[in-house]
Design an enzyme around this catalytic site. Structure first.
Site, mmCIF file in Angstrom:
data_model
loop_
_atom_site.group_PDB
_atom_site.id
_atom_site.type_symbol
_atom_site.label_atom_id
_atom_site.label_comp_id
_atom_site.label_asym_id
_atom_site.label_seq_id
_atom_site.Cartn_x
_atom_site.Cartn_y
_atom_site.Cartn_z
ATOM 1 C CB CYS A 183 -29.379 -8.504 -16.803
ATOM 2 S SG CYS A 183 -29.084 -9.037 -18.511
ATOM 3 C CG HIS A 229 -25.009 -8.093 -17.009
ATOM 4 N ND1 HIS A 229 -26.045 -8.885 -16.547
ATOM 5 C CD2 HIS A 229 -24.670 -7.289 -15.961
ATOM 6 C CE1 HIS A 229 -26.319 -8.577 -15.300
ATOM 7 N NE2 HIS A 229 -25.501 -7.603 -14.921
ATOM 8 C CG HIS A 241 -26.361 -6.045 -11.702
ATOM 9 N ND1 HIS A 241 -25.419 -6.912 -12.201
ATOM 10 C CD2 HIS A 241 -26.002 -5.852 -10.390
ATOM 11 C CE1 HIS A 241 -24.538 -7.225 -11.266
ATOM 12 N NE2 HIS A 241 -24.871 -6.586 -10.164
#
Length: 278
Positions: A183, A229, A241
């Site tokens: 990410c 994240h 993402h």
């Protein structure tokens, strides 16, 4: 302590010299500071403040004169395609000397001719790449980005264009390339290619240009932070993402809006911060 330069297409950074946990990836031509030697491993700190252990053959020591040239010379450039073959001669049929990844730093050798540019890589190898595969080297030091003296919407568009180029790429912990990325690898590289160095992890860190903003002020290319994240906001509730979630596993687009088919409730309901460099 000395400065080194990555001389392989992709060097794996480990949390410790046992190679049990991957931390990051460094690309050809990137600079590091070596702070400790331990057998075949070197403890390093990157230009963007990340530390870990590299295998010794992946870097070489660089002299102060070469360091200045590599950082400041007008002939320094970045590769801007997801992967670029370095060819022995300027023709598509030529033997491949190596394959380098987006964000790798190289030196230009003379001017482009008939669409081909001769370059020299960090390991001293010379070859040819399509001239359109190169950008001038514009990356800045952490904290040096000045949002007041840049074209905001062009930069936002640039960031998202690079992010979208990774769409469909598999998830790889610590990854930063078309072979796989995580990410923060996606967000880091998307900003890096537009001349902005943000922190490599899924947090807002002091000393880097990202600062927290209200969700009501969010615009495309701003950052969405969740527990462990991070994602890039696209607009209209959508975000891109790179996720290790096995339901999608890779670089995908999802939504913050419950009415959308690509809604991820687990993320939308756990948003902790929104960040921007503007």
């Amino acid at each position: 302590m000395y400065t080194g330069i990555v001389i392989v297409p992709k060097a794996t950074l480990y949390e410790n010299p046992t190679k049990e946990t991957v931390s990051d990836e460094l690309l050809s031509g990137w600079l590091v500071t070596v702070v400790q030697e331990l057998g075949r491993f070197l403890k390093i700190v990157t230009d963007y403040g990340y530390s870990g252990w590299l295998e010794r053959p992946t870097i070489c020591k660089i002299s102060p004169k070469s360091l200045k040239r590599w950082r400041e010379a007008p002939t320094a450039a970045l590769l801007c395609r997801k992967a670029t073959d370095l060819l022995k001669t300027p023709k598509v049929q030529a033997p491949i000397l190596s394959t380098l990844f987006m964000g790798s730093r190289v030196m230009l050798c003379g001017n482009a001719l008939d669409g081909w540019q001769k370059i020299r890589t960090a390991d001293g190898c010379c070859g040819y790449v399509p001239a359109i595969s190169l950008l001038s080297s514009t990356c800045q030091e952490p904290g040096s980005f000045d949002s007041q003296h840049n074209d905001e919407w062009n930069i936002r568009s640039c960031i998202l264009n690079y992010a979208m180029s990774f769409l469909g790429t598999q998830y790889r912990w610590g990854g930063k390339t078309a072979m796989g990325l995580d990410c923060s690898g996606l967000t880091f590289m998307s900003y890096y290619m537009c001349g902005i160095v943000i922190y490599r992890d899924a947090i807002i860190k002091e000393g880097f240009p990202v600062h927290e903003i209200p969700f009501s002020s969010i615009k495309p290319a701003d950052l969405l932070y969740f527990p462990g994240h991070v994602a890039l906001y696209l607009g209209n509730g959508k975000y891109i993402h790179c996720t290790g979630n096995l339901s999608s596993f890779g670089c995908v687009i999802n939504s913050l809006r419950p009415e959308d088919n690509d809604y991820r409730a687990d993320l939308a309901e756990s948003l902790v911060a929104v960040g921007s460099v503007f």
